[in-house]
Design a protein around this motif. Sequence first.
Motif, PDB file in Angstrom:
ATOM      1  N   LEU A  17     -46.986   6.790 -14.169  1.00  0.00           N
ATOM      2  CA  LEU A  17     -46.266   7.295 -12.996  1.00  0.00           C
ATOM      3  C   LEU A  17     -47.150   7.280 -11.755  1.00  0.00           C
ATOM      4  CD1 LEU A  17     -44.310  10.336 -14.504  1.00  0.00           C
ATOM      5  CD2 LEU A  17     -43.416   8.085 -13.934  1.00  0.00           C
ATOM      6  N   GLU A  18     -48.395   7.671 -11.899  1.00  0.00           N
ATOM      7  CA  GLU A  18     -49.305   7.667 -10.757  1.00  0.00           C
ATOM      8  C   GLU A  18     -49.517   6.248 -10.231  1.00  0.00           C
ATOM      9  OE1 GLU A  18     -50.605  10.006  -8.998  1.00  0.00           O
ATOM     10  OE2 GLU A  18     -49.997  11.734 -10.194  1.00  0.00           O
ATOM     11  N   GLY A  19     -49.640   5.300 -11.153  1.00  0.00           N
ATOM     12  CA  GLY A  19     -49.815   3.911 -10.748  1.00  0.00           C
ATOM     13  C   GLY A  19     -48.612   3.363  -9.999  1.00  0.00           C
ATOM     14  N   GLU A  20     -47.438   3.670 -10.489  1.00  0.00           N
ATOM     15  CA  GLU A  20     -46.222   3.210  -9.820  1.00  0.00           C
ATOM     16  C   GLU A  20     -46.061   3.874  -8.451  1.00  0.00           C
ATOM     17  OE1 GLU A  20     -44.033   0.791 -10.837  1.00  0.00           O
ATOM     18  OE2 GLU A  20     -45.586   0.436 -12.331  1.00  0.00           O
ATOM     19  N   PHE A  21     -46.451   5.130  -8.360  1.00  0.00           N
ATOM     20  CA  PHE A  21     -46.368   5.841  -7.077  1.00  0.00           C
ATOM     21  C   PHE A  21     -47.289   5.189  -6.051  1.00  0.00           C
ATOM     22  CE2 PHE A  21     -47.854   9.222  -4.215  1.00  0.00           C
ATOM     23  CZ  PHE A  21     -46.637   9.616  -3.668  1.00  0.00           C
ATOM     24  N   GLU A  22     -48.488   4.852  -6.455  1.00  0.00           N
ATOM     25  CA  GLU A  22     -49.438   4.210  -5.550  1.00  0.00           C
ATOM     26  C   GLU A  22     -48.945   2.818  -5.152  1.00  0.00           C
ATOM     27  OE1 GLU A  22     -52.041   5.539  -4.169  1.00  0.00           O
ATOM     28  OE2 GLU A  22     -51.776   7.449  -5.219  1.00  0.00           O
ATOM     29  N   ALA A  23     -48.367   2.084  -6.109  1.00  0.00           N
ATOM     30  CA  ALA A  23     -47.883   0.728  -5.825  1.00  0.00           C
ATOM     31  C   ALA A  23     -46.727   0.746  -4.837  1.00  0.00           C
ATOM     32  CB  ALA A  23     -47.454   0.034  -7.119  1.00  0.00           C
ATOM     33  N   GLY A  24     -45.942   1.835  -4.863  1.00  0.00           N
ATOM     34  CA  GLY A  24     -44.793   1.929  -3.967  1.00  0.00           C
ATOM     35  C   GLY A  24     -45.168   1.923  -2.501  1.00  0.00           C
ATOM     36  N   ALA A  25     -46.373   2.343  -2.180  1.00  0.00           N
ATOM     37  CA  ALA A  25     -46.798   2.406  -0.776  1.00  0.00           C
ATOM     38  C   ALA A  25     -46.893   1.031  -0.138  1.00  0.00           C
ATOM     39  CB  ALA A  25     -48.151   3.118  -0.689  1.00  0.00           C
ATOM     40  N   SER A  26     -47.196   0.019  -0.941  1.00  0.00           N
ATOM     41  CA  SER A  26     -47.367  -1.332  -0.394  1.00  0.00           C
ATOM     42  C   SER A  26     -46.169  -2.237  -0.702  1.00  0.00           C
ATOM     43  CB  SER A  26     -48.642  -1.968  -0.961  1.00  0.00           C
ATOM     44  OG  SER A  26     -48.572  -2.040  -2.379  1.00  0.00           O
ATOM     45  N   TYR A  27     -45.097  -1.684  -1.271  1.00  0.00           N
ATOM     46  CA  TYR A  27     -43.950  -2.525  -1.646  1.00  0.00           C
ATOM     47  C   TYR A  27     -43.170  -2.975  -0.421  1.00  0.00           C
ATOM     48  CZ  TYR A  27     -39.368  -3.916  -3.358  1.00  0.00           C
ATOM     49  OH  TYR A  27     -38.213  -4.614  -3.602  1.00  0.00           O
ATOM     50  N   LYS A  28     -42.805  -4.245  -0.399  1.00  0.00           N
ATOM     51  CA  LYS A  28     -41.956  -4.789   0.656  1.00  0.00           C
ATOM     52  C   LYS A  28     -40.798  -5.538   0.010  1.00  0.00           C
ATOM     53  CE  LYS A  28     -45.544  -5.251   4.202  1.00  0.00           C
ATOM     54  NZ  LYS A  28     -46.254  -6.178   5.112  1.00  0.00           N
ATOM     55  N   PRO A  29     -39.570  -5.293   0.491  1.00  0.00           N
ATOM     56  CA  PRO A  29     -38.426  -5.972  -0.118  1.00  0.00           C
ATOM     57  C   PRO A  29     -38.510  -7.471   0.108  1.00  0.00           C
ATOM     58  CG  PRO A  29     -37.777  -4.826   1.880  1.00  0.00           C
ATOM     59  CD  PRO A  29     -39.184  -4.400   1.577  1.00  0.00           C
ATOM     60  N   ASN A  30     -38.083  -8.211  -0.878  1.00  0.00           N
ATOM     61  CA  ASN A  30     -38.098  -9.672  -0.824  1.00  0.00           C
ATOM     62  C   ASN A  30     -36.712 -10.164  -0.452  1.00  0.00           C
ATOM     63  OD1 ASN A  30     -38.382 -12.384  -1.134  1.00  0.00           O
ATOM     64  ND2 ASN A  30     -38.822 -12.334  -3.325  1.00  0.00           N
ATOM     65  N   LYS A  31     -36.564 -10.708   0.755  1.00  0.00           N
ATOM     66  CA  LYS A  31     -35.246 -11.128   1.219  1.00  0.00           C
ATOM     67  C   LYS A  31     -34.646 -12.219   0.343  1.00  0.00           C
ATOM     68  CE  LYS A  31     -35.391  -9.730   6.044  1.00  0.00           C
ATOM     69  NZ  LYS A  31     -35.137 -10.140   7.441  1.00  0.00           N
ATOM     70  N   ALA A  32     -35.499 -12.947  -0.372  1.00  0.00           N
ATOM     71  CA  ALA A  32     -34.977 -13.989  -1.254  1.00  0.00           C
ATOM     72  C   ALA A  32     -34.123 -13.404  -2.370  1.00  0.00           C
ATOM     73  CB  ALA A  32     -36.140 -14.793  -1.845  1.00  0.00           C
ATOM     74  N   ASP A  33     -34.327 -12.118  -2.659  1.00  0.00           N
ATOM     75  CA  ASP A  33     -33.541 -11.487  -3.713  1.00  0.00           C
ATOM     76  C   ASP A  33     -32.057 -11.416  -3.369  1.00  0.00           C
ATOM     77  OD1 ASP A  33     -35.890 -11.146  -5.024  1.00  0.00           O
ATOM     78  OD2 ASP A  33     -36.097  -9.015  -4.582  1.00  0.00           O
ATOM     79  N   TRP A  34     -31.740 -11.489  -2.059  1.00  0.00           N
ATOM     80  CA  TRP A  34     -30.325 -11.441  -1.665  1.00  0.00           C
ATOM     81  C   TRP A  34     -29.531 -12.550  -2.330  1.00  0.00           C
ATOM     82  CZ3 TRP A  34     -29.335 -10.800   4.256  1.00  0.00           C
ATOM     83  CH2 TRP A  34     -30.125  -9.791   4.776  1.00  0.00           C
ATOM     84  N   PHE A  35     -30.115 -13.720  -2.338  1.00  0.00           N
ATOM     85  CA  PHE A  35     -29.327 -14.923  -2.599  1.00  0.00           C
ATOM     86  C   PHE A  35     -29.733 -15.613  -3.895  1.00  0.00           C
ATOM     87  CE2 PHE A  35     -29.503 -14.259   2.028  1.00  0.00           C
ATOM     88  CZ  PHE A  35     -28.167 -13.966   2.231  1.00  0.00           C
ATOM     89  N   ALA A  36     -29.882 -14.825  -4.938  1.00  0.00           N
ATOM     90  CA  ALA A  36     -30.144 -15.356  -6.267  1.00  0.00           C
ATOM     91  C   ALA A  36     -28.856 -15.284  -7.087  1.00  0.00           C
ATOM     92  CB  ALA A  36     -31.262 -14.568  -6.938  1.00  0.00           C
ATOM     93  N   GLY A  37     -28.878 -15.889  -8.265  1.00  0.00           N
ATOM     94  CA  GLY A  37     -27.732 -15.813  -9.164  1.00  0.00           C
ATOM     95  C   GLY A  37     -26.474 -16.400  -8.559  1.00  0.00           C
ATOM     96  N   ARG A  38     -25.392 -15.628  -8.576  1.00  0.00           N
ATOM     97  CA  ARG A  38     -24.106 -16.118  -8.057  1.00  0.00           C
ATOM     98  C   ARG A  38     -24.146 -16.356  -6.550  1.00  0.00           C
ATOM     99  NH1 ARG A  38     -19.937 -15.636 -11.802  1.00  0.00           N
ATOM    100  NH2 ARG A  38     -18.378 -15.803 -10.140  1.00  0.00           N
ATOM    101  N   TRP A  39     -25.145 -15.800  -5.881  1.00  0.00           N
ATOM    102  CA  TRP A  39     -25.283 -15.979  -4.435  1.00  0.00           C
ATOM    103  C   TRP A  39     -26.094 -17.222  -4.072  1.00  0.00           C
ATOM    104  CZ3 TRP A  39     -23.346 -12.997  -0.352  1.00  0.00           C
ATOM    105  CH2 TRP A  39     -22.567 -11.894  -0.748  1.00  0.00           C
TER     106      TRP A  39
END
Length: 601
Positions: free
Chosen positions: A161-183
């Motif tokens: 949990l501590e590791g995931e909490f620390e990793a969350g500070a540097s997370y940036k959404p990937n716009k490519a995720d919008w248009f995967a799969g059926r998109w």
Amino acid sequence: MLIHGDAAFAGQGIVWECLGFSGIRGYNTGGCVHFIINNQVGFTTSPQFARSSPYPSDVAKGVQAPIFHVNGDDPEAVTFATKMAMEFRQQFHRDIVIDMWCYRRFGHNEGDEPGFTQPLMYKEIKDHPPVSEIYGKKLIDQKVIDAAWIDENIKQYTTLLEGEFEAGASYKPNKADWFAGRWSGLHAPADAETERRNVNTGMEQKLFDSLGRTLTTIPEDLAVHKTLNRVLDAKREMFKSGRNFDWATGEALAFGSLLSEGYGVRLSGQDSGRGTFSQRHAVWVDQTDEHKYRPLETIPHGRFEVLDSPLSEYGVLGFEYGYALADPKTLVMWEAQFGDFMNGAQIMIDQFIASGEAKWLRANGLVMLLPHGYEGQGPEHSSARIERFLQLCAQDNMQVANCTTPANYFHLLRRQMHRSFRKPLIVFTPKSLLRHKMAVSQIDDFLGDSHFKRLLSDPSAPADIDVKRLVLCSGKVAYDLIEARDAAGDTNTAIVRVEQLYPFPGEPLVERMQRMPNLETVVWAQEEPKNNGAWSFVEPFLEEVLADVGSSVTRARYAGRAASASPATGLMKRHQTEQAALVADALGHSVREEIRRTRKV
């Protein structure tokens, strides 16, 4: 699976609306497991003030869903109940509910003190051992594990949990995720203005003729209603002559052409099959045994669905939003009986349709069809609240259109699927224009390289050089203005319809106005009260347009109803007087003469 809080399950109407879908064709999902985390408190509200029933899950009795009540302090019982629920869902494809009776050890959030409102309950909770301690002791007593094993697993999980909490500070959404799969194949518009303007959506003559046969051929084993027979006779004449295609036929051609190209078409609403105003007739019902025939279902390649929905706006609109999210290759539409009824779905509009892409990076192509127009039907059957949608428009988040011809509506729906991106589309559809003699289109309007037009001029407009007064408007009022101008013999007034309100078509409007060198007056005319409708939204855009034109006119003038707390009057006589007055004001004619002429007509 849906996870609920106890207060929400008992108190939120959307819960019942979703349960109500569980056995309905077109809306059921093959069963849903509803898991209630029953904390016995909703923020600061105790159960006796949050519901009238013993259990929060009692609302599910309305659809005969099985309900398991299970102690959250017994993980094995919870696991058993969950497995049984999943097996029931897989076997019977129906909803089932698990009510896990437990508690919330701390407050609603880090700064909340639950002892203010439930002191006795939280005194008990403070002295009550956590479930990990209860179950750990049980397993130790059964010699399944030892205390060292528990300590090590707690340490490992805390580190995770501590590791995931620390990793969350540097997370940036990937716009490519919008248009995967059926998109796949879709993208965010790089140049929205160009892409919107340049998509040709006309069809070939051969397909047009084929759709005409599909839409007018009655199967031999179907006894249709005599009135529908007359409707189909009129439709056959349209296709034979190539003239005077009405709104419903333009819509059916859009649906049929998209289906033939492999797109899906899904339309739902409270009376979508027939159409609230008996205009659509997408479903033909045999008059002897009530079996149904849907002409558009016979078109190969695409899938057509038209559904008469439960009497719900909130739940159904939310369902269709989710459907459009899951399948961008289907034209998904929700239709209100009257546009006013979208009030019941306002949460979906605010939380998802208008802001979903900005908040969650998720595009959506849902279409809302909202019957709108002032015909003296009263405050609950006139206004789809154009102003509310326009107030929500920003950052290219959605499209708002108020079409006046069947062909432009046809192209608007086809454009929605033919572009390489998806945006929600709000269409203010007509009522009286469904059968208005002027609201018709000709065959050439649907064929070849034709496309959606964001601006429309009336066919009897004076030459641009002669125009001194320009009346801008949107929707049904355009025809009232045209008829009144022509009846008065006015040869100096042009009427331009703004078919797309957002994104506002500033560039083509500048080009249109630059062809009118003798312009003296610019008017925005609308049926809605001054504090409603499009006026407040378009006024600053019109100032920018006039500045770009370099016109001596620097501001547009308003012509319409006075500001009002009610969307419309409830008296037909007063409505007619108001309508005649605003038309005369827009045209610069005598109000008295226009009222007299209107009453005579």
